[in-house]
Design a protein around this motif. Structure first.
Motif, short mmCIF file in Angstrom:
data_model
loop_
_atom_site.label_atom_id
_atom_site.label_comp_id
_atom_site.label_asym_id
_atom_site.label_seq_id
_atom_site.Cartn_x
_atom_site.Cartn_y
_atom_site.Cartn_z
N GLY A 169 -8.23 -2.59 0.97
CA GLY A 169 -8.43 -4.26 0.69
C GLY A 169 -9.45 -4.63 1.49
N THR A 170 -9.88 -4.18 2.73
CA THR A 170 -10.76 -4.81 3.54
C THR A 170 -12.29 -4.50 2.89
N PHE A 224 -3.87 -11.61 9.06
CA PHE A 224 -4.48 -10.22 9.68
C PHE A 224 -6.04 -10.26 10.00
N ASP A 243 -8.08 -13.78 -0.21
CA ASP A 243 -7.59 -12.81 0.09
C ASP A 243 -6.15 -12.69 -0.49
N GLU A 302 -1.14 -9.36 0.30
CA GLU A 302 -0.17 -9.41 0.48
C GLU A 302 0.79 -10.14 -0.78
N SER A 321 -4.68 -5.85 -1.68
CA SER A 321 -4.43 -4.38 -0.75
C SER A 321 -3.26 -3.61 -1.27
N LYS A 359 2.40 -2.50 1.72
CA LYS A 359 2.22 -3.64 0.78
C LYS A 359 3.06 -3.72 -0.24
#
Ligand SMILES: Cc1ncc(COP(=O)(O)O)c(C=O)c1O
Length: 383
Positions: free
Chosen positions: A55-56, A81, A168, A171, A192, A197
């Motif tokens: 995900g990053t 996060f 984002d 989650e 992510s 998750k």
């Protein structure tokens, strides 16, 4: 120890991974990644999906293709996060931390509005942050712990000020806002599929977008910017960010079970709400009237003055019962790597962090285990 969030592998995981190994398609090339992208795009209702290694990486590339340039500023909620702030720095831009909604912990549209009005100079071009002289180019709302951020309000402000939006949704796969699944009409939203998750591919992420051109750019940049099939000519500096097939195979099996996971998480949230919601000094984080959360993790907030116990003492007492719980994300403006960044009136983020605790929320948590957690919370409050 009753875990906070554990993956659940009760479907076709073994079968699809075996198919993947038997087929020989284990790199990012081949049908598994393409299929996974297609089923995620269909599920979300987004036109396009591009799978990434995590995900990053998805956030990093999404920010680049949204047009974030070195020395830009990107507006990020203070309570989340660290990955979104890191992704901003990978672009050599600067995060500015804004306050959050006391009900959900998501970026507060009023805080965004106040910051843009009071702290920025607006003219024909993009807003300029008065204190730093930098261009504010982008807002990065996070759909925190599964609850959608108020994209109607945030999107309207972004439009008024000419900001790009990168969401984002790490989650929040499966969450719904105003009757629509998160991501279905987003310019750029990142998921992510990390081990803890809503669904997991071991490690993995996804960029979803309604724009074919942005999807093409994302696919290009995540594939080392490879410009032709055979000569290995690369027309810019790209990244090796594509998801491998084995992870995609795992994701295909997980996605088949997503509706069941979401139903189960909702039941767990309802048990916590019913059993703990009326205790003195304790609030269970629910939903706004226009949203359905994915309930990735269910959070409670403990007001020490009223409850007679702090969230951290409660955490220690739950641990003594063999129950894992965790404080909310360490606020970004307090992170050692980010103390030099600008934070604008982040009192609510600090309060929610001090009061908040995530409770066990795995889909395989049984009703009786959830009730056991509630009994332990009640006992801790009475001690
Ligand atoms: C809000 C948020 N953003 C981004 C990420 C980064 O995702 P990943 O771990 O897949 O890189 C995570 C989770 O890990 C997250 O919780």
């Amino acid at each position: 120890m009753l875990p906070l969030s554990e993956p659940s592998f009760g479907g076709n995981e073994w079968r699809y991974i075996k198919e993947c190994l038997d087929s020989g398609w284990v790199s990012s090339v081949g049908p598994f990644v393409e299929n996974f992208e297609k089923v995620i795009a269909d599920y979300v209702g987004a036109g396009h999906a591009v799978a990434t290694v995590n995900g990053t990486a998805a956030l990093h590339v999404a920010l680049l293709i949204a047009g974030v340039k070195p020395e830009d500023e990107v507006l990020v909620p203070a309570l989340t996060f660290i990955a979104p702030a890191n992704a901003v720095r990978y672009c050599r831009a600067h995060p500015v931390f804004l306050d959050v909604d006391p009900r959900t912990g998501n970026l507060d549209p009023d805080a965004l509005d106040t910051f843009l009005r009071e702290e920025c100079r607006s003219g024909d071009g993009p807003p300029i942050h008065r204190r730093t002289g930098r261009r504010v180019s982008t807002v990065l709302p996070v759909h925190l712990y599964g609850h959608p951020a108020d994209m109607d309000a945030i999107g309207a402000l972004a439009k008024r000020y000419g900001l790009a939006v990168v969401e984002d949704g790490a989650e929040s796969l499966g969450a719904v806002a105003r009757g629509k699944r998160l991501g279905c009409s987003s310019d750029l939203l990142c998921f992510s599929f990390n081990g803890n998750k809503v669904i997991t591919t071991g490690g993995g992420g996804m960029i979803v977008t309604r724009h074919a051109g942005l999807a093409r750019r994302a696919r290009h940049l995540t594939t080392q910017a490879k410009a032709d099939k055979t000569e290995y000519r690369h027309d810019e500096i790209g990244f090796n960010y594509r998801m491998p097939s084995i992870n995609a195979a795992l994701g295909l099996a997980q996605l088949e079970q997503l509706d069941g996971f979401l139903k189960r998480k909702r039941i767990i949230a309802e048990i916590y709400q019913k059993e703990l919601g009326s205790l003195n000094g304790l609030r269970v984080c629910g939903e706004t009237e226009w949203a359905a959360s994915s309930y990735w993790l269910v959070n409670i907030f403990v007001d020490e003055a009223e409850a007679g116990i702090s969230s951290r003492t409660l955490q220690t007492r739950l641990e003594a019962h063999g129950i894992a719980s965790r404080p909310l994300w360490y606020p970004l403006h307090r992170q050692p790597a980010y103390t030099s960044c600008h934070a604008y009136r982040v009192e609510t983020a600090d309060r929610l962090w001090a009061q908040g605790l995530s409770l066990p929320s795995s889909p395989q948590l049984t009703d009786s285990q959830a009730l056991m957690v509630c009994a332990a919370v009640r006992e801790a409050l009475q001690d």
